[in-house]
Design a protein around this motif. Structure first.
Motif, PDB file in Angstrom:
ATOM      1  N   UNK A  39       3.277  -7.413  -4.099  1.00 28.40           N
ATOM      2  CA  UNK A  39       4.104  -8.594  -4.340  1.00 28.40           C
ATOM      3  C   UNK A  39       3.467  -9.575  -5.309  1.00 28.40           C
ATOM      4  N   UNK A  40       2.136  -9.715  -5.267  1.00 28.18           N
ATOM      5  CA  UNK A  40       1.499 -10.680  -6.175  1.00 28.18           C
ATOM      6  C   UNK A  40       1.203 -10.068  -7.551  1.00 28.18           C
ATOM      7  N   UNK A  41       1.510  -8.790  -7.727  1.00 28.54           N
ATOM      8  CA  UNK A  41       1.372  -8.143  -9.030  1.00 28.54           C
ATOM      9  C   UNK A  41       0.007  -7.531  -9.304  1.00 28.54           C
ATOM     10  N   UNK A  42      -0.977  -7.812  -8.453  1.00 29.45           N
ATOM     11  CA  UNK A  42      -2.331  -7.325  -8.723  1.00 29.45           C
ATOM     12  C   UNK A  42      -2.486  -5.820  -8.524  1.00 29.45           C
ATOM     13  N   UNK A  43      -1.707  -5.241  -7.645  1.00 29.69           N
ATOM     14  CA  UNK A  43      -1.830  -3.805  -7.386  1.00 29.69           C
ATOM     15  C   UNK A  43      -1.584  -3.010  -8.671  1.00 29.69           C
ATOM     16  N   UNK A  44      -0.453  -3.249  -9.311  1.00 28.97           N
ATOM     17  CA  UNK A  44      -0.133  -2.505 -10.532  1.00 28.97           C
ATOM     18  C   UNK A  44      -0.999  -2.920 -11.705  1.00 28.97           C
TER      19      UNK A  44
ATOM     20  N   UNK B 283      -3.430  -1.372   5.686  1.00 27.08           N
ATOM     21  CA  UNK B 283      -2.139  -1.462   6.358  1.00 27.08           C
ATOM     22  C   UNK B 283      -1.040  -1.678   5.325  1.00 27.08           C
ATOM     23  N   UNK B 284       0.177  -1.403   5.739  1.00 24.97           N
ATOM     24  CA  UNK B 284       1.315  -1.637   4.860  1.00 24.97           C
ATOM     25  C   UNK B 284       1.338  -3.085   4.388  1.00 24.97           C
ATOM     26  N   UNK B 285       1.156  -4.033   5.301  1.00 16.92           N
ATOM     27  CA  UNK B 285       1.247  -5.452   4.945  1.00 16.92           C
ATOM     28  C   UNK B 285       0.182  -5.865   3.930  1.00 16.92           C
ATOM     29  N   UNK B 286      -1.005  -5.295   4.010  1.00 20.81           N
ATOM     30  CA  UNK B 286      -2.059  -5.597   3.031  1.00 20.81           C
ATOM     31  C   UNK B 286      -1.694  -5.048   1.647  1.00 20.81           C
ATOM     32  N   UNK B 287      -1.179  -3.834   1.610  1.00 24.14           N
ATOM     33  CA  UNK B 287      -0.783  -3.231   0.339  1.00 24.14           C
ATOM     34  C   UNK B 287       0.430  -3.967  -0.235  1.00 24.14           C
ATOM     35  N   UNK B 288       1.383  -4.296   0.610  1.00 30.31           N
ATOM     36  CA  UNK B 288       2.594  -5.007   0.178  1.00 30.31           C
ATOM     37  C   UNK B 288       2.238  -6.353  -0.438  1.00 30.31           C
TER      38      UNK B 288
ATOM     39  N   UNK C 111       8.832  -1.349  -7.662  1.00 31.89           N
ATOM     40  CA  UNK C 111      10.113  -1.736  -8.277  1.00 31.89           C
ATOM     41  C   UNK C 111      11.272  -1.687  -7.282  1.00 31.89           C
ATOM     42  N   UNK C 112      11.144  -0.835  -6.269  1.00 31.79           N
ATOM     43  CA  UNK C 112      12.179  -0.740  -5.232  1.00 31.79           C
ATOM     44  C   UNK C 112      12.001  -1.813  -4.155  1.00 31.79           C
ATOM     45  N   UNK C 113      11.038  -2.704  -4.339  1.00 30.14           N
ATOM     46  CA  UNK C 113      10.799  -3.771  -3.370  1.00 30.14           C
ATOM     47  C   UNK C 113       9.689  -3.461  -2.388  1.00 30.14           C
ATOM     48  N   UNK C 114       8.937  -2.398  -2.648  1.00 33.59           N
ATOM     49  CA  UNK C 114       7.813  -1.992  -1.791  1.00 33.59           C
ATOM     50  C   UNK C 114       8.219  -1.888  -0.321  1.00 33.59           C
ATOM     51  N   UNK C 115       9.237  -1.045  -0.049  1.00 36.00           N
ATOM     52  CA  UNK C 115       9.736  -0.939   1.328  1.00 36.00           C
ATOM     53  C   UNK C 115       8.736  -0.271   2.279  1.00 36.00           C
ATOM     54  N   UNK C 116       8.836  -0.641   3.539  1.00 38.14           N
ATOM     55  CA  UNK C 116       8.008  -0.044   4.592  1.00 38.14           C
ATOM     56  C   UNK C 116       8.768   1.149   5.161  1.00 38.14           C
ATOM     57  N   UNK C 117       8.726   2.245   4.431  1.00 37.69           N
ATOM     58  CA  UNK C 117       9.485   3.432   4.841  1.00 37.69           C
ATOM     59  C   UNK C 117       8.594   4.646   4.944  1.00 37.69           C
TER      60      UNK C 117
ATOM     61  N   UNK D  60       4.848   8.575   3.158  1.00 38.21           N
ATOM     62  CA  UNK D  60       4.663   9.929   2.641  1.00 38.21           C
ATOM     63  C   UNK D  60       4.045   9.979   1.244  1.00 38.21           C
ATOM     64  N   UNK D  61       4.330   8.982   0.411  1.00 39.22           N
ATOM     65  CA  UNK D  61       3.919   9.058  -0.992  1.00 39.22           C
ATOM     66  C   UNK D  61       2.837   8.050  -1.378  1.00 39.22           C
ATOM     67  N   UNK D  62       2.992   6.816  -0.959  1.00 34.86           N
ATOM     68  CA  UNK D  62       2.104   5.744  -1.417  1.00 34.86           C
ATOM     69  C   UNK D  62       0.833   5.658  -0.580  1.00 34.86           C
ATOM     70  N   UNK D  63       0.976   5.675   0.732  1.00 36.36           N
ATOM     71  CA  UNK D  63      -0.184   5.549   1.627  1.00 36.36           C
ATOM     72  C   UNK D  63      -1.257   6.591   1.317  1.00 36.36           C
ATOM     73  N   UNK D  64      -0.916   7.875   1.085  1.00 39.64           N
ATOM     74  CA  UNK D  64      -1.966   8.851   0.764  1.00 39.64           C
ATOM     75  C   UNK D  64      -2.728   8.510  -0.522  1.00 39.64           C
ATOM     76  N   UNK D  65      -2.032   8.016  -1.538  1.00 40.19           N
ATOM     77  CA  UNK D  65      -2.710   7.635  -2.779  1.00 40.19           C
ATOM     78  C   UNK D  65      -3.665   6.474  -2.525  1.00 40.19           C
ATOM     79  N   UNK D  66      -3.186   5.464  -1.809  1.00 39.99           N
ATOM     80  CA  UNK D  66      -4.009   4.290  -1.504  1.00 39.99           C
ATOM     81  C   UNK D  66      -5.209   4.699  -0.650  1.00 39.99           C
ATOM     82  N   UNK D  67      -4.979   5.551   0.348  1.00 38.19           N
ATOM     83  CA  UNK D  67      -6.087   5.988   1.213  1.00 38.19           C
ATOM     84  C   UNK D  67      -7.177   6.675   0.401  1.00 38.19           C
TER      85      UNK D  67
END
Length: 121
Positions: free
Chosen positions: A78-83, A69-74, A115-121, A41-48
């Motif tokens: 996880x490796x810190x490059x996104x932020x 995909x979620x796994x690509x963004x995750x 920070x919440x662990x990048x959950x797939x929710x 609901x929140x992250x995918x639209x920004x990334x798209x």
């Protein structure tokens, strides 16, 4: 013909860059909920909007990695490059490429999700 394609592609990128700062900045709204961020609901639209559909990280991207995909963004979370790239930190490519930095609210939402662990929710 090649110049026309380059011109049209550049125009699309420039116009989409204007859109990325959209309603949040135009309205001057300071209401930014960063609690309990949902990937769907929140992250995918920004990334798209900012990275995948109107950016460089779409499926089949030749010079970049996809963020479709979620796994690509995750993986990038996880490796810190996104932020790091969204915060335009030294040593990484500032993203979105050749566009304004994402809004503080958008970065706050993504930071909260990471920070919440990048959950797939």
């Amino acid at each position: 013909m090649k110049r026309i394609i380059i011109f049209i592609g550049s125009a699309v990128v420039l116009l989409s860059a204007c859109y990325k700062n959209s309603l949040e900045e135009l309205s001057g709204s300071s209401d930014c909920n960063t609690i309990n961020m949902s990937y769907a609901a929140d992250i995918r639209p920004i990334i798209n909007i900012s990275c995948a559909i109107s950016g460089c990280h779409h499926a089949g991207a030749v010079l970049t990695f996809p963020l479709t995909t979620y796994h690509e963004v995750k993986a990038e979370a996880d490796n810190g490059l996104l932020l790091k790239s969204m915060n335009h930190e030294p040593g990484v490519s500032a993203m979105p490429k050749d566009a304004s930095k994402l809004s503080d609210c958008q970065i706050g939402k993504i930071t909260s999700w990471v920070d919440a662990g990048a959950p797939n929710n």
